[in-house]
Structure formats: structure tokens, C-alpha cells
Design an enzyme around this catalytic site. Structure first.
Site, short mmCIF file in Angstrom:
data_model
loop_
_atom_site.label_atom_id
_atom_site.label_comp_id
_atom_site.label_asym_id
_atom_site.label_seq_id
_atom_site.Cartn_x
_atom_site.Cartn_y
_atom_site.Cartn_z
N GLU A 1 -15.27 -2.73 -21.91
CA GLU A 1 -15.83 -3.94 -22.55
C GLU A 1 -16.92 -4.49 -21.65
OE1 GLU A 1 -12.14 -5.95 -22.60
OE2 GLU A 1 -12.14 -6.24 -20.44
N GLN B 1 -15.51 2.05 -5.67
CA GLN B 1 -14.73 0.95 -5.10
C GLN B 1 -13.26 1.36 -5.01
OE1 GLN B 1 -16.08 -3.11 -6.83
NE2 GLN B 1 -16.49 -1.59 -8.44
N ASN B 2 -12.92 2.47 -5.67
CA ASN B 2 -11.53 2.87 -5.76
C ASN B 2 -11.06 3.51 -4.45
OD1 ASN B 2 -11.80 2.04 -8.39
ND2 ASN B 2 -12.07 4.12 -9.21
N ARG C 1 1.47 2.02 -3.59
CA ARG C 1 0.29 2.57 -4.28
C ARG C 1 0.00 3.99 -3.79
NH1 ARG C 1 -4.19 -1.81 -3.74
NH2 ARG C 1 -5.45 -0.30 -4.92
N HIS D 1 -14.73 1.02 -0.34
CA HIS D 1 -13.57 0.15 -0.01
C HIS D 1 -12.48 0.93 0.68
CE1 HIS D 1 -14.82 -2.91 -3.36
NE2 HIS D 1 -15.56 -3.01 -2.27
N ASN E 1 -18.39 0.96 -19.81
CA ASN E 1 -17.16 0.22 -19.55
C ASN E 1 -16.36 0.09 -20.85
OD1 ASN E 1 -15.88 -0.97 -17.19
ND2 ASN E 1 -15.96 -2.91 -18.31
N TYR F 1 0.82 -1.22 0.00
CA TYR F 1 0.00 0.00 0.00
C TYR F 1 0.85 1.26 0.00
CZ TYR F 1 -4.12 -2.80 0.18
OH TYR F 1 -5.10 -3.70 -0.17
N SER G 1 -15.30 -4.48 -13.36
CA SER G 1 -15.43 -5.78 -14.05
C SER G 1 -16.56 -6.62 -13.49
CB SER G 1 -14.11 -6.56 -13.92
OG SER G 1 -13.88 -6.85 -12.54
N ALA H 1 -13.39 5.40 -20.78
CA ALA H 1 -14.21 6.23 -19.88
C ALA H 1 -14.11 7.71 -20.23
CB ALA H 1 -13.77 6.00 -18.44
C1 BV8 Z 1 -17.40 -8.74 2.21
C2 BV8 Z 1 -9.63 -2.45 -1.55
C3 BV8 Z 1 -18.87 -9.29 4.02
C4 BV8 Z 1 -8.27 -2.94 -1.47
C5 BV8 Z 1 -10.97 -4.20 -2.55
C6 BV8 Z 1 -21.00 -12.30 -2.18
C7 BV8 Z 1 -21.45 -11.34 -1.27
C8 BV8 Z 1 -20.55 -10.70 -0.42
C9 BV8 Z 1 -19.20 -11.03 -0.45
C10 BV8 Z 1 -18.73 -11.97 -1.35
C11 BV8 Z 1 -19.63 -12.61 -2.22
N1 BV8 Z 1 -18.91 -13.47 -2.99
C12 BV8 Z 1 -17.59 -13.39 -2.66
C13 BV8 Z 1 -17.45 -12.52 -1.63
C14 BV8 Z 1 -16.19 -12.21 -0.97
C15 BV8 Z 1 -15.41 -11.07 -1.61
C16 BV8 Z 1 -15.43 -11.09 -3.11
O1 BV8 Z 1 -16.22 -10.41 -3.75
N2 BV8 Z 1 -14.52 -11.85 -3.70
C17 BV8 Z 1 -14.42 -11.91 -5.14
C18 BV8 Z 1 -12.97 -11.81 -5.58
C19 BV8 Z 1 -15.09 -13.19 -5.60
N3 BV8 Z 1 -15.92 -9.79 -1.14
C20 BV8 Z 1 -15.44 -9.29 0.02
O2 BV8 Z 1 -14.65 -9.86 0.72
C21 BV8 Z 1 -15.99 -7.94 0.43
N4 BV8 Z 1 -16.44 -7.94 1.79
O3 BV8 Z 1 -17.88 -9.56 1.51
O4 BV8 Z 1 -17.82 -8.51 3.54
C22 BV8 Z 1 -20.17 -8.89 3.42
C23 BV8 Z 1 -21.08 -9.88 3.09
C24 BV8 Z 1 -22.30 -9.53 2.54
C25 BV8 Z 1 -22.61 -8.19 2.30
C26 BV8 Z 1 -21.70 -7.22 2.62
C27 BV8 Z 1 -20.47 -7.58 3.18
C28 BV8 Z 1 -14.90 -6.89 0.41
C29 BV8 Z 1 -14.44 -6.61 -0.99
C30 BV8 Z 1 -13.50 -5.41 -0.99
C31 BV8 Z 1 -12.08 -5.87 -1.17
N5 BV8 Z 1 -11.24 -4.71 -1.38
N6 BV8 Z 1 -10.24 -3.09 -2.68
C32 BV8 Z 1 -7.43 -2.40 -2.59
O5 BV8 Z 1 -7.91 -1.61 -3.44
O6 BV8 Z 1 -6.28 -2.82 -2.60
S1 BV8 Z 1 -11.60 -4.92 -3.94
C33 BV8 Z 1 -10.81 -4.40 -5.37
O7 BV8 Z 1 -11.61 -4.91 -6.45
C34 BV8 Z 1 -10.80 -2.90 -5.59
O8 BV8 Z 1 -11.61 -2.17 -4.70
C35 BV8 Z 1 -11.42 -2.79 -6.97
O9 BV8 Z 1 -11.99 -1.56 -7.23
C36 BV8 Z 1 -12.42 -3.85 -6.83
C37 BV8 Z 1 -13.19 -4.23 -8.02
O10 BV8 Z 1 -12.30 -4.29 -9.11
P1 BV8 Z 1 -12.60 -3.30 -10.33
O11 BV8 Z 1 -12.63 -1.91 -9.81
O12 BV8 Z 1 -13.79 -3.76 -11.06
O13 BV8 Z 1 -11.28 -3.45 -11.19
P2 BV8 Z 1 -11.00 -4.57 -12.28
O14 BV8 Z 1 -9.56 -4.47 -12.64
O15 BV8 Z 1 -11.55 -5.87 -11.82
O16 BV8 Z 1 -11.88 -4.13 -13.55
C38 BV8 Z 1 -11.58 -2.91 -14.21
C39 BV8 Z 1 -12.63 -2.71 -15.28
O17 BV8 Z 1 -12.37 -1.46 -15.93
C40 BV8 Z 1 -12.61 -3.80 -16.36
O18 BV8 Z 1 -13.93 -4.21 -16.64
C41 BV8 Z 1 -12.01 -3.07 -17.58
O19 BV8 Z 1 -12.55 -3.56 -18.80
C42 BV8 Z 1 -12.43 -1.66 -17.33
N7 BV8 Z 1 -11.55 -0.66 -17.95
C43 BV8 Z 1 -10.21 -0.72 -18.13
N8 BV8 Z 1 -9.79 0.40 -18.72
C44 BV8 Z 1 -10.87 1.20 -18.91
C45 BV8 Z 1 -12.00 0.53 -18.40
N9 BV8 Z 1 -13.24 1.05 -18.47
C46 BV8 Z 1 -13.37 2.29 -19.03
N10 BV8 Z 1 -12.33 3.00 -19.52
C47 BV8 Z 1 -11.08 2.49 -19.48
N11 BV8 Z 1 -10.06 3.20 -19.99
#
Ligand code: BV8
Length: 245
Positions: A212, A99-100, A65, A117, A210, A62, A186, A228
Site C-alpha cells: 500500500e 533494512q532487514n 527472531r 541495519h 509496496n 533477538y 513503510s 511483493a
Molecule cells: C540514526 C534493526 C544517527 C533492529 C532497525 C532523521 C534522520 C536520522 C535519524 C532519525 C531521523 N528521525 C528520527 C530518527 C531516529 C530514528 C528513526 O528513524 N526513528 C523513527 C522511528 C522515527 N533512526 C535511527 O535511530 C537510525 N539511526 O538515526 O543514527 C544518524 C543520523 C543521521 C544520519 C544517519 C544516522 C537507526 C534506525 C535503525 C533502527 N533499527 N532495525 C531490528 O530489526 O530489530 S529499524 C526497523 O525498522 C527495521 O530495520 C525495519 O526494517 C525498519 C523499517 O521498517 P520497515 O522495514 O519499513 O517495516 P514496516 O513494518 O514499518 O513496514 C512494512 C511495509 O511493508 C509496510 O509499508 C507494508 O504495507 C508493506 N508490506 C506488508 N506486506 C507486504 C508489504 N509490501 C509488499 N508485499 C507484502 N506482502
């Protein structure tokens, strides 16, 4: 003008953003081929367990970052600015949920903003919860200014397995909005990835902007795809035209 058929200027808007909106400002996304998770494993750097077992590795991740976010080259882009301007244009009100953990939305003019987040620019004590603005590195040798415990300072960031912030306020806004827009995410991470269904179940018109199609693309009534900095200002211009007549 499909938007006009589905929403009116008095409808509240909820916007969800992810790392894609900051990509053109120079910050990496998570799951693109050059993304953060291509270089680090989530379980090594973004869970409470990782912080407990290897705090130096987590703080180092961190600190890097945080330093990058402070680079003068990293500036809000046209998409951040368009969303910042939208707050002053839209009569029904705009809530931006990101989420950022970067500070680009606030620097782009957004005020009605929730960092679900957490925020890289804030430091939290794991023992007493004290929150401070932090721009420098966090080290395990540091002492909390409030409770004087050593080694408990961490970035104010929500790790996997931790509860995202302000979920009640977000749930209330999703239940009452007329338009839900997801930008630059995503659809991998929950509960954020489930917001579109919550909003739609309460009658909102749902749009994905998005680069894509995301994992949740089929859940949206409309999708517009491209960088974006192109599609977000164009979308905001459409909303402005709708609000003005
Ligand atoms: C939790 C901080 C209990 C740290 C992050 C179902 C319900 C609840 C929980 C879960 C569930 N299933 C699974 C879970 C558990 C887990 C989870 O989701 N796991 C995943 C991997 C399966 N979730 C958790 O643990 C969460 N907490 O569940 O608590 C609870 C239960 C019920 C209800 C409430 C709470 C906590 C999750 C938070 C984790 N921390 N970040 C850090 O930043 O280091 S998550 C991390 O992923 C970031 O925050 C990030 O923002 C986030 C999502 O990623 P994206 O932002 O989407 O980024 P990504 O690269 O994936 O995608 C980028 C997109 O941009 C792409 O689509 C791309 O095409 C597009 N793009 C690229 N360039 C461009 C563009 N678009 C436009 N223009 C461009 N130029």
C-alpha cells in the site's frame, strides 16, 4: 512502458527493501497490526540503552527472531529470487540496500548487498567489535572469544540511535543511480526513508513497490501496489525486456 522513457540499461539501479519483502516468506513486519512493534516496545528491545539496562530481555527478543529465521519453513520468496536474478540481467549494475536483518536476500541470490541495519546471523562484541557468524542464542554469560570480556556479546544489529552501516557507500550509490526502487517499507525509519529524496535530487527515476502507499509515497515518481511476490517479479521482467532491446 513508462520505464523506457526514464532509464537506460547502462543506468545503475539502487534498491531499498524493508520488512514487507519478507512478509510472504513468513517473517513479521514491524508496523502491520500483527507486527513486531505490536508486541514489543522499541525502547525495551531495540536501543543501546535497553541493552545496557536489561540485556537479557534484549537478547531474548533477538534470540527468538534468530530461531525463527532458522526455521526451515522460512524460505526466500519470488520477490527475493527476482532481485537476485536482476543482478545478472541488468548491464548498469544493481546495489541492494536492505533494512532487514534476515538472510533471505543472500539466500535469494543477491550478492551486491548491504545490510544497513545489520544482520541477525552475526554476533558482535560490544567491547572489542569482534564479529562472528552466530546461529545459536546469545547469552549475557557468554565470553568474547577475542577479548575475553563477559556479557558484551550482542546481535550485529543497528538499534535506534545507532549509526546505520555503510552510509558512505550508500550515499555514493544514491548520487550515481539512474533508478531508485523502494520495496516493502513503510517509510517510517530514517535515514533509509530519506534515500528516495537523495536519489531524486541527483536525477534518478524513483519507483515505490509496496502493498500500500507508504508514508513517503508522494516522493516517488511512480508507485505500483500489491504483494511483493507479484509486483516485484513483474517489475524485474520489465527491466529484463528493457535490457534486452
Ligand atoms: C540514526 C534493526 C544517527 C533492529 C532497525 C532523521 C534522520 C536520522 C535519524 C532519525 C531521523 N528521525 C528520527 C530518527 C531516529 C530514528 C528513526 O528513524 N526513528 C523513527 C522511528 C522515527 N533512526 C535511527 O535511530 C537510525 N539511526 O538515526 O543514527 C544518524 C543520523 C543521521 C544520519 C544517519 C544516522 C537507526 C534506525 C535503525 C533502527 N533499527 N532495525 C531490528 O530489526 O530489530 S529499524 C526497523 O525498522 C527495521 O530495520 C525495519 O526494517 C525498519 C523499517 O521498517 P520497515 O522495514 O519499513 O517495516 P514496516 O513494518 O514499518 O513496514 C512494512 C511495509 O511493508 C509496510 O509499508 C507494508 O504495507 C508493506 N508490506 C506488508 N506486506 C507486504 C508489504 N509490501 C509488499 N508485499 C507484502 N506482502
Amino acid at each position: 512502458m513508462r520505464l523506457r522513457e526514464h532509464i537506460s540499461p547502462s543506468d545503475p539501479i539502487v534498491i531499498l527493501t524493508g520488512a514487507g519483502i519478507s512478509k510472504e516468506s513468513g517473517l513479521q513486519t514491524f508496523r502491520d497490526p500483527d507486527g513486531v512493534w505490536a508486541k514489543h516496545k522499541i525502547e525495551d528491545v531495540a536501543t543501546p540503552q535497553a541493552f545496557a539496562t536489561n540485556p537479557d530481555a534484549v537478547l531474548g527478543f533477538y534470540n527468538l527472531r534468530r530461531a525463527q529465521m532458522g526455521d526451515p519453513e522460512i524460505q526466500p520468496n519470488a520477490a527475493h529470487a527476482a532481485l537476485g536474478a536482476l543482478e545478472g540481467i541488468w548491464p548498469g549494475g544493481v546495489l541492494l540496500v536492505t533494512q532487514n536483518i534476515d538472510d533471505l536476500h543472500a539466500r535469494g541470490g543477491s550478492r551486491n548487498l548491504i545490510h544497513m541495519h545489520g544482520e541477525l546471523a552475526k554476533t558482535r562484541c560490544n567491547a572489542c567489535g569482534d564479529l562472528t557468524e552466530g546461529v545459536g542464542d546469545i547469552e549475557t554469560a557468554m565470553v568474547c572469544g577475542k577479548c575475553s570480556v563477559t556479557g558484551t556479546l550482542r546481535p550485529h544489529v543497528v538499534w535506534f540511535g545507532e549509526m546505520p552501516l555503510e552510509m558512505d557507500r550508500i550515499g555514493g550509490a544514491l548520487a550515481n543511480c539512474g533508478l531508485f526502487v523502494s520495496i516493502g517499507t513503510s517509510g517510517n525509519v530514517y535515514p533509509a526513508a530519506g534515500f528516495v529524496e537523495e536519489a531524486r535530487n541527483h536525477g534518478a527515476y524513483t519507483v515505490e513497490l509496496n502493498l500500500e502507499e507508504s508514508l513517503g509515497a508522494s516522493l516517488f515518481q511512480e508507485g505500483r501496489y500489491g504483494p511483493a511476490t507479484e509486483i516485484v517479479p513483474a517489475f524485474v521482467n520489465e527491466l529484463q525486456a528493457l535490457a534486452q532491446n
